[in-house]
Design an enzyme around this catalytic site. Sequence first.
Site, short mmCIF file in Angstrom:
data_model
loop_
_atom_site.label_atom_id
_atom_site.label_comp_id
_atom_site.label_asym_id
_atom_site.label_seq_id
_atom_site.Cartn_x
_atom_site.Cartn_y
_atom_site.Cartn_z
N HIS A 125 -39.76 -48.79 -7.00
CA HIS A 125 -38.49 -48.78 -7.47
C HIS A 125 -37.95 -47.64 -6.68
O HIS A 125 -38.63 -46.51 -6.89
CB HIS A 125 -38.42 -48.80 -8.85
CG HIS A 125 -37.21 -49.29 -9.39
ND1 HIS A 125 -36.09 -48.35 -9.50
CD2 HIS A 125 -36.48 -50.23 -9.84
CE1 HIS A 125 -35.03 -48.68 -10.25
NE2 HIS A 125 -35.15 -50.14 -10.38
N ASP B 293 -45.39 -45.13 -13.13
CA ASP B 293 -44.06 -45.91 -13.51
C ASP B 293 -44.40 -46.93 -14.23
O ASP B 293 -44.92 -48.06 -13.58
CB ASP B 293 -43.27 -46.01 -12.37
CG ASP B 293 -41.95 -46.98 -12.64
OD1 ASP B 293 -41.76 -47.44 -13.83
OD2 ASP B 293 -41.13 -46.93 -11.67
N GLN C 292 -42.19 -51.85 -15.99
CA GLN C 292 -42.51 -53.16 -16.24
C GLN C 292 -43.88 -53.46 -17.01
O GLN C 292 -44.05 -54.45 -17.64
CB GLN C 292 -42.48 -53.78 -14.81
CG GLN C 292 -41.43 -53.83 -14.18
CD GLN C 292 -40.26 -54.65 -14.69
OE1 GLN C 292 -40.37 -55.49 -15.43
NE2 GLN C 292 -38.93 -54.34 -14.24
N LYS D 272 -36.40 -52.08 -21.68
CA LYS D 272 -36.99 -53.22 -21.24
C LYS D 272 -38.30 -53.86 -22.15
O LYS D 272 -38.91 -54.84 -21.87
CB LYS D 272 -37.73 -52.81 -19.91
CG LYS D 272 -37.11 -52.33 -18.63
CD LYS D 272 -37.33 -52.81 -17.49
CE LYS D 272 -36.68 -52.02 -16.40
NZ LYS D 272 -35.83 -52.65 -15.61
N CYS E 249 -33.76 -52.87 -6.08
CA CYS E 249 -33.85 -51.31 -5.97
C CYS E 249 -35.18 -51.06 -5.32
O CYS E 249 -36.01 -50.19 -5.91
CB CYS E 249 -33.83 -50.73 -7.44
SG CYS E 249 -32.12 -51.15 -8.17
C1 LIG Z 1 -40.65 -50.54 -11.81
C2 LIG Z 1 -39.18 -49.94 -12.34
N1 LIG Z 1 -39.25 -48.67 -12.18
C3 LIG Z 1 -38.17 -47.94 -12.70
C4 LIG Z 1 -37.11 -48.52 -13.05
C5 LIG Z 1 -35.81 -47.84 -13.74
O1 LIG Z 1 -35.86 -48.13 -14.86
P1 LIG Z 1 -34.20 -47.41 -15.62
O2 LIG Z 1 -33.22 -47.87 -15.05
O3 LIG Z 1 -34.31 -48.18 -17.30
O4 LIG Z 1 -34.31 -46.05 -15.95
C6 LIG Z 1 -36.90 -49.95 -13.29
C7 LIG Z 1 -35.85 -50.78 -13.80
O5 LIG Z 1 -35.71 -51.64 -13.17
C8 LIG Z 1 -38.07 -50.81 -12.80
O6 LIG Z 1 -38.39 -51.93 -12.67
#
Ligand SMILES: Cc1ncc(COP(=O)(O)O)c(C=O)c1O
Length: 413
Positions: free
Chosen positions: A130, A207, A210, A233, A371
């Site tokens: 992401h 990270d 998910q 999430k 993203c």
């Molecule tokens: C795999 C992953 N990493 C990071 C993020 C970023 O999360 P946040 O926007 O809640 O900081 C997301 C959000 O969709 C994500 O799916």
Amino acid sequence: MTLPATISSIDVDYLRAQFPILSTTVHGGKPLVYLDHAATSQKPQCVIDAIASYYTTTNSNVHRGAHALAAKATEAYEHARHTVAAFLGAASPSEIVFTKGTTEAVNLVAATVAHRLQPGDEIVLTEMEHHANIVPWQLMAQQRGAVIRVIPVTDSGELDMQAAASLIGPATKIVSAVHVSNTLGTVNPVAQLCAMAGSVGALSFIDGAQAVLHDPIDVAALGCDFYAFSAHKLFAPMGLGVLYGRYHVLESLPPYQGGGSMIDSVSFDGTTFNAPPMRFEAGTPNVEAAVGLTTAIEWFAAVDPDWRRHHDQSITAYALDAIGGIDGLTVYGNAAHRVGILSFTVEGTHAADVGTLLDAMGVAVRVGHHCTQPLMRRLGVTSTIRASFSVTTTAHEVDVFAAALTKAVGMLR
Ligand SMILES: Cc1ncc(COP(=O)(O)O)c(C=O)c1O
């Protein structure tokens, strides 16, 4: 309605009934089919109630003020830290830093480890990250003269672990990888990546934005130095994230932002800083969201993980079967270990148009690059349609989605 303390098998309808928003209608009476759980989760009534109760009985600023509400709010906030520590298998609540989200957690670590990097040092990422797990490292790499190396993705949507083994070496200082891809649903072998990082003395960051929705997380078993996720999430409010950090690593890092709460003593001659986790929590925190997260974790933990896994696998297989017959449909990624996140395109249609027509029929999906633009380039597309499932997703919803998709494609061709 609340769940019994522990339950071994549950019914989707029982869980669904606890989410008021899931029985709403959109666009003039179309029952909502929400298949955008990977973007954000909906909230069960118990989380909504916990937030309302916080404001009616507890609200105060935390860690300051010598009065009853301040003590109560502080206790609720620190209880959230304990709950998160247990949820992640952390050795102590002191290893849990509250942030604004996964994005801020990555920025925090990138900014605070920056001083360790020398020109030519390497940061290893993966091609399926992401943007939140790319851009903060890039910004830091530019400042330090460090180099970003990228583990490629195979045609099946998995990490090329042979390439990983050759990329991670003496120059590697950080390995940062997504546990579950938000675009492909692939579950990555992150314990193996952390071991590779550890073997060359590099730090590992996972990270888990998910992943926390799927198999239980055990940071000790994963062997990571850092693990991050976003509360929103996981059935909890927006504006709160979690950064797990091994205590001795957190302790070795300088502050991220300056302000109240993160200090030990302040004078114009100099300031000394609090120990972790407070060192990284400058200013008034999001207590309301932390209270919501406690309830969300308790709620989620009561749903048997075996049942969750079984439901996720069955609903994903059911959906693949339901849409598989659509002419010109390509599903991206077919990893051996994947979860209920499906990205696809349909020949002769634009993802955005399909998304608009699905929405008009009450079906909420996400369209775009999710993203993950480098991954999109690898897949040879600019955007996909993404349907993502949750413990509340029913076979009926998948039927409605498949019928709506068939109709939308027919209209667009
Ligand atoms: C795999 C992953 N990493 C990071 C993020 C970023 O999360 P946040 O926007 O809640 O900081 C997301 C959000 O969709 C994500 O799916």
